[in-house]
Write a protein that holds these residues in place. Structure first.
Motif, PDB file in Angstrom:
ATOM      1  N   ALA A 128     100.899  -7.084 136.319  1.00  0.00           N
ATOM      2  CA  ALA A 128     101.264  -8.377 135.988  1.00  0.00           C
ATOM      3  C   ALA A 128     101.547  -9.163 134.307  1.00  0.00           C
ATOM      4  CB  ALA A 128      99.464  -8.547 135.236  1.00  0.00           C
ATOM      5  N   VAL A 129     102.041  -7.699 133.765  1.00  0.00           N
ATOM      6  CA  VAL A 129     102.326  -7.491 132.366  1.00  0.00           C
ATOM      7  C   VAL A 129     104.181  -7.371 132.946  1.00  0.00           C
ATOM      8  CG1 VAL A 129     103.818  -5.784 130.049  1.00  0.00           C
ATOM      9  CG2 VAL A 129     101.735  -6.545 130.844  1.00  0.00           C
ATOM     10  N   LEU A 130     104.584  -6.494 133.873  1.00  0.00           N
ATOM     11  CA  LEU A 130     105.790  -6.403 134.175  1.00  0.00           C
ATOM     12  C   LEU A 130     106.228  -7.910 135.456  1.00  0.00           C
ATOM     13  CD1 LEU A 130     106.584  -3.125 136.011  1.00  0.00           C
ATOM     14  CD2 LEU A 130     107.189  -4.102 133.703  1.00  0.00           C
ATOM     15  N   MET A 131     105.559  -8.568 135.120  1.00  0.00           N
ATOM     16  CA  MET A 131     106.080 -10.095 136.034  1.00  0.00           C
ATOM     17  C   MET A 131     106.023 -11.252 134.502  1.00  0.00           C
ATOM     18  SD  MET A 131     105.985 -11.187 138.510  1.00  0.00           S
ATOM     19  CE  MET A 131     105.152 -10.690 140.315  1.00  0.00           C
ATOM     20  N   PHE A 132     105.492 -11.071 133.887  1.00  0.00           N
ATOM     21  CA  PHE A 132     105.731 -12.006 132.768  1.00  0.00           C
ATOM     22  C   PHE A 132     106.764 -11.361 131.922  1.00  0.00           C
ATOM     23  CE2 PHE A 132     105.174 -12.407 128.299  1.00  0.00           C
ATOM     24  CZ  PHE A 132     105.395 -13.932 128.324  1.00  0.00           C
ATOM     25  N   LEU A 133     107.145 -10.335 131.542  1.00  0.00           N
ATOM     26  CA  LEU A 133     108.575  -9.831 131.095  1.00  0.00           C
ATOM     27  C   LEU A 133     109.719 -10.282 132.150  1.00  0.00           C
ATOM     28  CD1 LEU A 133     107.704  -6.534 129.804  1.00  0.00           C
ATOM     29  CD2 LEU A 133     108.323  -8.671 128.539  1.00  0.00           C
ATOM     30  N   LEU A 134     109.725 -10.471 133.305  1.00  0.00           N
ATOM     31  CA  LEU A 134     110.608 -10.222 134.533  1.00  0.00           C
ATOM     32  C   LEU A 134     110.649 -12.210 134.926  1.00  0.00           C
ATOM     33  CD1 LEU A 134     112.337  -9.464 136.690  1.00  0.00           C
ATOM     34  CD2 LEU A 134     110.563 -10.209 138.385  1.00  0.00           C
ATOM     35  N   LEU A 135     109.536 -12.973 134.595  1.00  0.00           N
ATOM     36  CA  LEU A 135     109.624 -14.377 134.472  1.00  0.00           C
ATOM     37  C   LEU A 135     110.489 -14.966 132.998  1.00  0.00           C
ATOM     38  CD1 LEU A 135     106.683 -15.512 135.533  1.00  0.00           C
ATOM     39  CD2 LEU A 135     108.729 -15.839 136.780  1.00  0.00           C
ATOM     40  N   VAL A 136     110.472 -14.237 131.684  1.00  0.00           N
ATOM     41  CA  VAL A 136     111.401 -14.373 130.893  1.00  0.00           C
ATOM     42  C   VAL A 136     112.291 -14.037 130.950  1.00  0.00           C
ATOM     43  CG1 VAL A 136     110.961 -13.837 127.965  1.00  0.00           C
ATOM     44  CG2 VAL A 136     109.058 -14.047 128.798  1.00  0.00           C
ATOM     45  N   VAL A 137     112.444 -13.047 131.635  1.00  0.00           N
ATOM     46  CA  VAL A 137     114.292 -12.582 131.360  1.00  0.00           C
ATOM     47  C   VAL A 137     114.573 -13.587 132.078  1.00  0.00           C
ATOM     48  CG1 VAL A 137     115.473 -10.957 132.586  1.00  0.00           C
ATOM     49  CG2 VAL A 137     113.575  -9.826 130.982  1.00  0.00           C
ATOM     50  N   ALA A 138     114.184 -14.157 133.418  1.00  0.00           N
ATOM     51  CA  ALA A 138     114.912 -15.045 134.253  1.00  0.00           C
ATOM     52  C   ALA A 138     114.328 -16.371 133.536  1.00  0.00           C
ATOM     53  CB  ALA A 138     114.434 -15.433 135.671  1.00  0.00           C
ATOM     54  N   GLY A 139     113.809 -16.454 132.811  1.00  0.00           N
ATOM     55  CA  GLY A 139     114.240 -18.040 131.731  1.00  0.00           C
ATOM     56  C   GLY A 139     115.350 -17.801 130.393  1.00  0.00           C
ATOM     57  N   MET A 140     114.958 -17.162 130.597  1.00  0.00           N
ATOM     58  CA  MET A 140     116.520 -16.895 128.994  1.00  0.00           C
ATOM     59  C   MET A 140     117.968 -16.606 129.886  1.00  0.00           C
ATOM     60  SD  MET A 140     114.752 -16.098 126.610  1.00  0.00           S
ATOM     61  CE  MET A 140     115.993 -15.370 125.491  1.00  0.00           C
ATOM     62  N   LEU A 141     117.787 -16.202 131.121  1.00  0.00           N
ATOM     63  CA  LEU A 141     119.755 -16.012 131.691  1.00  0.00           C
ATOM     64  C   LEU A 141     119.691 -17.088 132.229  1.00  0.00           C
ATOM     65  CD1 LEU A 141     119.246 -12.642 134.429  1.00  0.00           C
ATOM     66  CD2 LEU A 141     120.430 -13.468 131.900  1.00  0.00           C
ATOM     67  N   GLU A 142     118.468 -18.439 132.890  1.00  0.00           N
ATOM     68  CA  GLU A 142     118.799 -19.453 132.859  1.00  0.00           C
ATOM     69  C   GLU A 142     119.515 -20.396 132.166  1.00  0.00           C
ATOM     70  OE1 GLU A 142     119.038 -22.694 135.220  1.00  0.00           O
ATOM     71  OE2 GLU A 142     118.968 -20.683 136.470  1.00  0.00           O
ATOM     72  N   LEU A 143     118.685 -20.180 130.605  1.00  0.00           N
ATOM     73  CA  LEU A 143     119.199 -21.148 129.708  1.00  0.00           C
ATOM     74  C   LEU A 143     120.522 -20.543 128.875  1.00  0.00           C
ATOM     75  CD1 LEU A 143     115.796 -20.960 127.695  1.00  0.00           C
ATOM     76  CD2 LEU A 143     116.606 -23.179 129.361  1.00  0.00           C
ATOM     77  N   SER A 144     120.837 -19.027 128.656  1.00  0.00           N
ATOM     78  CA  SER A 144     121.722 -18.437 128.130  1.00  0.00           C
ATOM     79  C   SER A 144     123.200 -19.130 129.048  1.00  0.00           C
ATOM     80  CB  SER A 144     121.883 -17.628 128.273  1.00  0.00           C
ATOM     81  OG  SER A 144     121.612 -16.682 129.020  1.00  0.00           O
ATOM     82  N   THR A 145     123.135 -19.542 129.742  1.00  0.00           N
ATOM     83  CA  THR A 145     123.830 -19.553 131.481  1.00  0.00           C
ATOM     84  C   THR A 145     124.409 -21.177 131.588  1.00  0.00           C
ATOM     85  OG1 THR A 145     123.447 -17.681 133.154  1.00  0.00           O
ATOM     86  CG2 THR A 145     124.696 -18.926 133.880  1.00  0.00           C
ATOM     87  N   PRO A 146     125.843 -21.537 131.769  1.00  0.00           N
ATOM     88  CA  PRO A 146     125.930 -22.909 131.259  1.00  0.00           C
ATOM     89  C   PRO A 146     126.240 -23.316 132.487  1.00  0.00           C
ATOM     90  CG  PRO A 146     127.676 -21.447 129.891  1.00  0.00           C
ATOM     91  CD  PRO A 146     126.734 -20.509 130.945  1.00  0.00           C
ATOM     92  N   GLY A 147     125.325 -24.357 132.813  1.00  0.00           N
ATOM     93  CA  GLY A 147     124.631 -24.549 134.389  1.00  0.00           C
ATOM     94  C   GLY A 147     123.962 -24.082 135.409  1.00  0.00           C
ATOM     95  N   GLY A 148     123.314 -23.109 134.213  1.00  0.00           N
ATOM     96  CA  GLY A 148     122.136 -22.758 135.311  1.00  0.00           C
ATOM     97  C   GLY A 148     122.079 -21.409 135.705  1.00  0.00           C
ATOM     98  N   LEU A 149     121.418 -20.113 136.300  1.00  0.00           N
ATOM     99  CA  LEU A 149     122.157 -19.464 136.769  1.00  0.00           C
ATOM    100  C   LEU A 149     122.507 -19.085 138.144  1.00  0.00           C
ATOM    101  CD1 LEU A 149     122.284 -16.083 136.100  1.00  0.00           C
ATOM    102  CD2 LEU A 149     119.309 -16.362 137.366  1.00  0.00           C
ATOM    103  N   ASP A 150     123.308 -19.351 138.371  1.00  0.00           N
ATOM    104  CA  ASP A 150     124.026 -19.109 140.323  1.00  0.00           C
ATOM    105  C   ASP A 150     122.774 -18.249 141.336  1.00  0.00           C
ATOM    106  OD1 ASP A 150     125.109 -20.046 142.868  1.00  0.00           O
ATOM    107  OD2 ASP A 150     126.685 -18.301 142.491  1.00  0.00           O
ATOM    108  N   GLU A 151     122.853 -18.777 141.861  1.00  0.00           N
ATOM    109  CA  GLU A 151     121.420 -18.580 143.321  1.00  0.00           C
ATOM    110  C   GLU A 151     122.029 -16.857 143.457  1.00  0.00           C
ATOM    111  OE1 GLU A 151     119.717 -21.801 145.166  1.00  0.00           O
ATOM    112  OE2 GLU A 151     119.016 -23.078 143.386  1.00  0.00           O
ATOM    113  N   GLU A 152     122.915 -17.371 143.666  1.00  0.00           N
ATOM    114  CA  GLU A 152     123.989 -16.255 145.157  1.00  0.00           C
ATOM    115  C   GLU A 152     124.469 -15.307 143.764  1.00  0.00           C
ATOM    116  OE1 GLU A 152     126.601 -17.427 147.522  1.00  0.00           O
ATOM    117  OE2 GLU A 152     125.300 -19.421 148.297  1.00  0.00           O
TER     118      GLU A 152
END
Length: 109
Positions: A21-45
């Motif tokens: 549960a803790v690792l999943m929360f951290l993973l979702l935070v990292v995914a959100g940070m990558l999505e927000l910090s990447t111009p145009g969003g994170l490329d799915e591939e």
């Protein structure tokens, strides 16, 4: 009458479920940070997106293991079931919440 001991699978369920549960929360935070910090969003591939997806499925598998251990701990006789209940609820709740977040993300995309 001897004091009842905690269920071994119940303790295992709680430890596995809490860790995942803790690792999943951290993973979702990292995914959100990558999505927000990447111009145009994170490329799915991209490699990052694939690693996030792989770890998410790995952690969901761990949560299923925690759920199974919790159910096993609940079925043991003459054992205390506190950690089995906590592990089962934590694993099921985290799984449902993660699936809900994934479905919400797919609906918004």
């Amino acid at each position: 009458m001897p004091e009842q001991r905690q269920s071994g699978p119940g303790i295992g369920s709680f430890v596995v479920s809490a860790t995942c549960a803790v690792l999943m929360f951290l993973l979702l935070v990292v995914a959100g940070m990558l999505e927000l910090s990447t111009p145009g969003g994170l490329d799915e591939e991209s490699a990052e997106a694939m690693l996030i997806g792989m770890f998410m499925f790995l952690l969901m598998g761990g949560l299923l293991v925690g759920l199974g251990l919790g159910i096993g701990g609940l079925l043991q006789r003459e054992r205390r079931k506190t950690f089995a209940i906590l592990g089962t609820v934590l694993a099921a709740g985290t799984l449902l919440l993660t699936i809900g977040i994934l479905l919400l993300g797919m609906m918004l995309a």
